[in-house]
Structure formats: structure tokens, C-alpha cells
Design an enzyme around this catalytic site. Structure first.
Site, PDB file in Angstrom:
ATOM      1  N   TRP A 172       3.127  -6.627  10.778  1.00 51.82           N
ATOM      2  CA  TRP A 172       4.295  -7.494  10.653  1.00 51.82           C
ATOM      3  C   TRP A 172       4.962  -7.402   9.282  1.00 51.82           C
ATOM      4  O   TRP A 172       6.100  -7.835   9.122  1.00 51.82           O
ATOM      5  CB  TRP A 172       3.896  -8.952  10.913  1.00 51.82           C
ATOM      6  N   LYS A 196       2.127  -0.807  19.940  1.00 55.36           N
ATOM      7  CA  LYS A 196       2.004  -2.268  19.919  1.00 55.36           C
ATOM      8  C   LYS A 196       2.431  -2.760  18.543  1.00 55.36           C
ATOM      9  O   LYS A 196       1.649  -2.732  17.594  1.00 55.36           O
ATOM     10  CB  LYS A 196       0.579  -2.726  20.200  1.00 55.36           C
ATOM     11  N   PRO A 197       3.687  -3.200  18.406  1.00 53.13           N
ATOM     12  CA  PRO A 197       4.062  -3.835  17.147  1.00 53.13           C
ATOM     13  C   PRO A 197       3.465  -5.234  17.102  1.00 53.13           C
ATOM     14  O   PRO A 197       3.152  -5.829  18.150  1.00 53.13           O
ATOM     15  CB  PRO A 197       5.595  -3.892  17.227  1.00 53.13           C
ATOM     16  N   GLU A 269      -4.273   3.091   7.808  1.00 55.69           N
ATOM     17  CA  GLU A 269      -3.904   2.543   6.499  1.00 55.69           C
ATOM     18  C   GLU A 269      -4.332   1.089   6.487  1.00 55.69           C
ATOM     19  O   GLU A 269      -3.832   0.273   7.246  1.00 55.69           O
ATOM     20  CB  GLU A 269      -2.408   2.649   6.237  1.00 55.69           C
TER      21      GLU A 269
END
Length: 532
Positions: A172, A196-197, A269
Site C-alpha cells: 500500500w 494482488k494489490p 523486497e
């Protein structure tokens, strides 16, 4: 108690949503979620105000399975699409993002709470990424001749094939950069993507998906699902041919374990506790301004922002005074223009983490030279940019990532101690070194255990150098974005070797002993001739 807070006149009171975010437009974005027509819904709230923002359908594991099924069919045709055609789509996407940037800025501010200045850098980042991979993918992906086992007799070619369908799980905090940049490289390599954000910032991701389709990408090549990882994470992993994840180290460890079980690749990351070193020859004013730009963009909710600041004893007092003065002048608030320096935190849980970390440190003896408290008078999730000193190892934020507008300042005696302190964290994502001597700064940077190190800059120099790899060491992750690594990780490397005239086994009328002697002599000749 925290001391020396900025005066109320420094701050600007926020307002509601921009007029551009009409319910009809938001609903149109929501229709791009891969979910059943009768799907359950989830409501997101605007960080600036806490008011409802979006009503999104929630994808189920079955929806994820269906998305992958469509993606696998579409990927075969997409992989057969010439690189020149993929290039045209990415360059059209580049132009569309810039042409519609105000839409993206409004969405990012509404969903994330960041300032317009910080949001604008995400637009620039995606334009750079699109242009770079559009114009460099052929160099990385086209078949290449390699030296064969036997000079002249072995014709060897390296080829790169797409993995297939890539899962991208994006966070986000940078809703456009993290959503689109990883998909861009995967798509240019010939893969399909199921993404999938994070639900909180899904609108921005869905907006970028719409522009990519407008640019010419077939609909099923890039799809998005919305839902909690605990619900659809298993389906995203079990169907993936490769996993790209940005998020917490704890989640990254689990994904790495699951990817290992399935024997698929993963790029992760993860967290950071990034350090900045101000050397004794640093320009104090420039370094202090650099520290502001290193610690407080996006309210500190930036994986590469600085949370630990080490200053040479000989300049500490002057540096701290300059840093505190600049921090107290920052304007915090909500505005859909460029008048604000620091925006809101994004979620209540993030505000809780920041508040808990700072309160714990102050209760145990830390001193807040600036900030140190929430600002509910400005909005539900605002927190002042905070500078702490006298931080000790028993305080939570000493070695745990805060992910907010908070930095701890320490001093050191010599360069070796500074490097030892900077490298004392298990994380190793980003670092910053400030020096009046560029060569000295680069030499110190090379000794810091971090995937990217910036000299006389906070993080943008390394991040923006997209021809070079970006990623973390240690607990900050695996794999790299950007450059050749950023696209080749989405491919399977294949070697095709064609042996001509004579192979490695002896001809019919030559004994194995004689043939071994011939090969041994050939090795000596090749070495003497300087053949690699």
C-alpha cells in the site's frame, strides 16, 4: 514527554476527497477486479479524513483459480507477440500515464494519504520504468551467441523464455510504483500477471491496469484480485510460476518457504532499518536538508527511507541543530496540491506502530527534539515528523522497523565505528552517505551492507538509476528490481548447443587413449593462445 513541537501555525488543516473521485468513476475502477458478480464487498477509507472511499468486490480462491486459467490461455499468445509489438504497448502506456497523471495523483493521495509531491514521483517512476524496459528488453531477451565448448565446432546460443504466469503481490505504501513497475518487466518478458494489490490502495493499481489495457494489452494478460492474504494467498502461490512480493520480512520468509516447496523462483523486497552516515567533512546544510528528504517522504512509509542517522562527533551539534530547524518548518496536513510537505499515515495499524515505538522510546529515556506525537486535530492518522536522540538498545525502535516519520540520531568517533554501526542491523536495503569528498563517500558506501547506497542523496539516486539493480541484502530480501536482473528474473534461461563435425567422443578409428591425449594437447594450446 516530547519537547519543542512545531507551533500550530506550521500546520495546515485537511479537507475531503477531490471532486475528480466521483462514485461512478470509482465503481468503474472496481469492476476490473477479478471476482464473481455476487462477491462479498470490502470498504476502504481515506486516510486524510477516515471517510469511506471505495467499495470493492472481494476475490475468492476460486476467483484466483479462474484468473490463472484465463491468464495461461492469454499468455501463450502474448509470449508469441513480437517484442516490437510489446514495446509499442509499453510506450503507449508511458504516454497515457503522463497524460492522465492528475487522476493518479488524486487516487494515490486519497488512498494512501501521501503528499502530491511524493505521489508525483511515482508517476515519473512508472514513466521511466516503462520507457526503459520498452527500449532495452530486446537487448536482454534476444538470443545471444555464447562461446562454445570447442572453438568453431560448438555453436552455442543463450535464449530466454517467459516463466509463464507471474504472481505479483504489491503493498500500500507506493501504490503506483510497486503495482505497475513489477508488472511492466514481467509483461515485457512475455509473461501473464495475476496481481494482488493491497486492498487499501487497490484503486490506483486498477487505474494502471485500465491504462495498460487502453494501450493495447489483451485483457487477460494482466488481471487483479482483491482479498486478504490469509484467504487467497494460497491460491496465488499454488498457481504461480514465479512470485514477486513486496512487504514485511515475516511474510517474505513464509513466501520463500512456500516457493521453495514448489521449486519456483521468488523475488522479495522486505523490511529495512536504513542508515545514513554524515561524515566529518559533510556540508552540514546540505546533509541536514538531505536528512529531511531521507526520513520524511510519504510520512516515512517508504522501504528505503532512513530510520538511523549516524553523525560524526565533530559536526554533531551543528548538524542536529540544522536538521531539527528544517524539520520543524515542515508543513503537515492534507491538500490535493503541492502546498504540503508531510502527509498522513495510511492505516490505523501504522499509526499504532509509530505511536507505540515513540512512546516506548520516550518512556525509557529518549528525547524528542522535534515531533513525538499524533495530530488528530488534522485528521485521524497524522503524526508529526519526529527526531529522537538518546535511543538505546532496550527501546523497540532501536532495531525494529517503524515505517513512519521517525528517525533516531546517534554520534560516532571514526569511520570504522560508523560503518560498524550502520552494518549492525540484520537488514540491508538502502543507505546514505554524506561527504564533501565524492571519492571518500563512495569508498565508505562500498563498505556498507546494503543493496543500494546513495552518496550525497537519500534514496532517489539509486532508485532512479534504473539501469542498475535495486534490492536488499540480509533480512531485506532476495532478488533485484531494475536493470537486467529486473527482467531476466521473469525468464527461464536456456542453452542450445549445436555440435558440428566432431564431438567429445573419439572418432571410430581413434583409440580413447589417443583421443584423450589429443584433447589434453588442445587444452594446452588454447590456454597458451589466450582463449577464454
Amino acid at each position: 514527554m516530547a519537547t519543542d513541537h512545531a507551533t500550530p501555525s506550521t500546520f495546515t488543516r485537511g479537507s475531503g476527497l477531490p471532486a475528480s473521485l466521483t462514485p461512478a468513476w470509482i465503481e468503474q475502477l472496481a469492476t476490473r477486479v477479478a471476482a464473481a458478480p455476487d462477491a462479498a464487498r470490502v470498504t476502504t477509507n481515506a486516510p486524510y479524513t477516515g471517510i469511506p472511499l471505495a467499495d470493492l468486490p472481494v476475490s475468492t480462491p476460486a476467483d484466483v483459480e479462474e484468473a490463472f486459467g484465463r491468464a495461461r490461455v492469454a499468455q501463450k499468445a502474448w509470449a508469441a507477440t513480437p517484442l516490437s509489438e510489446r514495446k509499442k504497448i509499453l510506450l503507449r502506456f508511458h504516454d497515457l500515464v503522463l497524460a492522465h497523471k492528475d487522476e493518479a495523483l488524486d487516487l494515490m493521495q486519497a488512498e494512501n494519504g501521501k503528499t502530491r509531491r511524493d505521489a508525483s514521483l511515482e508517476v515519473i517512476d512508472i514513466a521511466i520504468t516503462s520507457r526503459y524496459y520498452a527500449r532495452n528488453a530486446a537487448k536482454y531477451l534476444s538470443p545471444k551467441r555464447r562461446r562454445g565448448a570447442m572453438p568453431l565446432l560448438t555453436h552455442t546460443t543463450e535464449r530466454h523464455h517467459p516463466k509463464g504466469v507471474v504472481t505479483v503481490i504489491s503493498p500500500w505504501n507506493y501504490p503506483l510504483s510497486m503495482a505497475a513497475s513489477d508488472a511492466i518487466a514481467a509483461l515485457m518478458a512475455g509473461n501473464a500477471v495475476v496481481q494482488k494489490p493491497d486492498t487499501q490502495t487497490a484503486l490506483t493499481a486498477l487505474w494502471s491496469l485500465g491504462l495498460m489495457r487502453e494501450a493495447g494489452l489483451p485483457a487477460d494478460v494482466w488481471q487483479m484480485v482483491v482479498g486478504r492474504g490469509s484467504s487467497i494467498g494460497g491460491a496465488l502461490m499454488d498457481n504461480a510460476d514465479y512470485m514477486m512480493f513486496t512487504g514485511s520480512t515475516a511474510s517474505g520468509r513464509q513466501i520463500a518457504s512456500d516457493a521453495g516447496r514448489r521449486l519456483i523462483g521468488a523475488s522479495l523486497e522486505l523490511g529495512g532499518k536504513n542508515a545514513m552516515i554524515a561524515l566529518d567533512d559533510a556540508d552540514i546544510d546540505k546533509a541536514a536538508e538531505g536528512a529531511v528528504n531521507a526520513c520524511f517522504p510519504s510520512a516515512g512509509q517508504l522501504c528505503v527511507s532512513i530510520e538511523r542517522l549516524y553523525v560524526a562527533e565533530s559536526i554533531r551539534d551543528k548538524f542536529v541543530a540544522a536538521f531539527v530547524a528544517r524539520t520543524k518548518k515542515l508543513k503537515i496536513g492534507a491538500a490535493y496540491d503541492y502546498s504540503i510537505d508531510v502527509g498522513s499515515l495510511t492505516t490505523p495499524s501504522q499509526l499504532c506502530t509509530v505511536t507505540t515505538h515513540v512512546d516506548d522510546a520516550v518512556a525509557k529515556g529518549a528525547t524528542a527534539l522535534a515531533g513525538g506525537k499524533a495530530r488528530p486535530d488534522l485528521g485521524p492518522l497524522f503524526y508529526e515528523p519526529t527526531i529522537l536522540t538518546d535511543v538505546t538498545p532496550d527501546m523497540t525502535l532501536y532495531d525494529h522497523e517503524t515505517f513512519g516519520p521517525v528517525v533516531s540520531v546517534y554520534s560516532y568517533r571514526d569511520v570504522d565505528e560508523a560503518i560498524e554501526l550502520a552494518n549492525s542491523s540484520p537488514y540491508g536495503l538502502n543507505a546514505s552517505v554524506w561527504s564533501g569528498n565524492g571519492a571518500r563517500g563512495r569508498a565508505v558506501a562500498a563498505r556498507v551492507h546494503a543493496g543500494t547506497v546513495n552518496v550525497n542523496e537519500a534514496f532517489a539516486a539509486a532508485w532512479g538509476s534504473i539501469d542498475a539493480p535495486m534490492g536488499g541484502m540480509g533480512d531485506s530480501g532476495l532478488g533485484r528490481r531494475h536493470g537486467a536482473d529486473g527482467i531476466l528474473k521473469y525468464t527461464e534461461a536456456q542453452t542450445v548447443a549445436h555440435q558440428r563435425i566432431q564431438g567429445f567422443y573419439p572418432p571410430t578409428r581413434v583409440s580413447p587413449e589417443t583421443w584423450a591425449a589429443i584433447l589434453t594437447g588442445a587444452m594446452k594450446v588454447l590456454k597458451a593462445a589466450g582463449v577464454r
